[in-house]
Scaffold this motif. Sequence first.
Motif, short mmCIF file in Angstrom:
data_model
loop_
_atom_site.label_atom_id
_atom_site.label_comp_id
_atom_site.label_asym_id
_atom_site.label_seq_id
_atom_site.Cartn_x
_atom_site.Cartn_y
_atom_site.Cartn_z
N SER A 1 0.65 7.93 -5.72
CA SER A 1 1.73 7.04 -6.19
C SER A 1 2.00 7.18 -7.68
O SER A 1 2.89 6.52 -8.21
N GLY A 2 1.25 8.05 -8.37
CA GLY A 2 1.50 8.23 -9.79
C GLY A 2 1.41 6.93 -10.57
O GLY A 2 0.50 6.13 -10.38
N GLY B 1 0.05 -1.62 -7.84
CA GLY B 1 -0.69 -1.88 -6.61
C GLY B 1 -0.27 -1.00 -5.45
O GLY B 1 -0.62 -1.28 -4.30
N VAL B 2 0.50 0.06 -5.73
CA VAL B 2 0.95 0.99 -4.68
C VAL B 2 -0.08 2.12 -4.58
O VAL B 2 -0.45 2.73 -5.59
N ARG B 3 -0.53 2.41 -3.37
CA ARG B 3 -1.55 3.44 -3.18
C ARG B 3 -0.95 4.82 -2.88
O ARG B 3 -1.41 5.82 -3.39
N ARG B 4 0.06 4.87 -2.01
CA ARG B 4 0.60 6.15 -1.54
C ARG B 4 2.12 6.06 -1.46
O ARG B 4 2.70 4.98 -1.28
N ASP C 1 0.80 -1.22 0.00
CA ASP C 1 0.00 0.00 0.00
C ASP C 1 0.83 1.27 0.00
O ASP C 1 0.52 2.23 -0.70
N ILE C 2 1.90 1.31 0.80
CA ILE C 2 2.68 2.55 0.99
C ILE C 2 4.16 2.26 0.79
O ILE C 2 4.70 1.32 1.38
N SER D 1 -10.58 6.96 3.35
CA SER D 1 -11.25 5.69 2.99
C SER D 1 -10.35 4.83 2.12
O SER D 1 -10.80 4.21 1.14
N LEU D 2 -9.06 4.78 2.48
CA LEU D 2 -8.11 3.91 1.80
C LEU D 2 -7.78 2.74 2.73
O LEU D 2 -7.05 2.92 3.72
#
Length: 371
Positions: A256-257, A263-266, A186-187, A308-309
């Motif tokens: 995350s561009g 699958g990377v969110r931030r 995720d991060i 809401s992530l």
Amino acid sequence: MHPLPSHESLVAELRELRRRGLPGLRHCTRDALRQAAVAAGLCAGPEDEQTGIEELLGAAVRRLAGGRPVRDDDSSDPLARAAAHSFGIFPARRGVPGTDRRKAAAAVYGVTTERFRKSQEHDVLAELAAAVLAVARQSAGRPADVVREPAADSAVRAVPAVARPARPGAGITVRVCPIEDVRDVDILVSSENTYLEMSKTFRPTVSGALRRAAALRDAQGEIVDDVLSRELGVWLRTHGRTGMPVRPGTVVATSSGALAAQGVRRVHHAAIATPVGDGDRYHVSPAVLGEAVRRSFELARHESEFLSLPMSSICFPLLGSGRGGLPVETVARRLLDAVREELRRDPSWSVLLVTPEESHARLLTAASSAP
């Protein structure tokens, strides 16, 4: 198993004790220190409380020095030396007034007493509190909460995809992998300078690699949106910090561009490197690593709730081990201590530690085995 106090409560009590010195311990608030000393098995009741707390602080300072006796010379870690001066742990400093102890601690860093009070002293208190907790956990035999994997070979490193480290709450995994190749986490955490200016895209740094990988490109491969740098610029303007440094340990989030396709969110940008001189070198305080980890988890929980992530995994590189930074051994120990502390607070997260160097992965694995 005795409970441990919070890091914040220990810092507050250490701040008061620094002013009074060890001889004034009986006049200080010491509930958190007593709790840690009891957990460490160094005291059982009021009759041996003061001795136990002093032994605990001495052990914590030695931990800051890598487990070795602390000497007042360049052979010892400056953070450990400053702590020993600050609290009167050096025998010759025990009964010295607080102003003189602070002056001696400031001299370790070569700064004025006032500069030390406003800057490095915060690091000393925070790191000593973390070391107190580490000593207490070690003595109490608490589990390390680390899942170790063998270092990957060169064939694995060449694969441009890394699976999610584990199910949520699976602990810590060490992988040999460039951070920009990580998938389904995720991060991702990037290491930045205190001006939040990312490395150039052509530089072989974590910051440069993530900036390059997250950029949006046209059909010819030309960058049309330097996403991470652009969003950091927006944050700086919004907060009135353009061209000005932020406090070391500050963490700022961006999207995350192009990394969203992996699958990377931030991406979290941790400001840990302070430029020195004309900017060709950087200073990284060991205490900043723990602060950056804490703030990144704090920000992750905030984003998960308010944006809401639904996030449950985070990836750290060896923050602060780059040009002019800290030794990899120091970074590995500090990083793991901080991550463990966060997982004790919230074990629902899974953490991936990555490095492209097999030798560094072995150091991380060894550090995860150390008490």
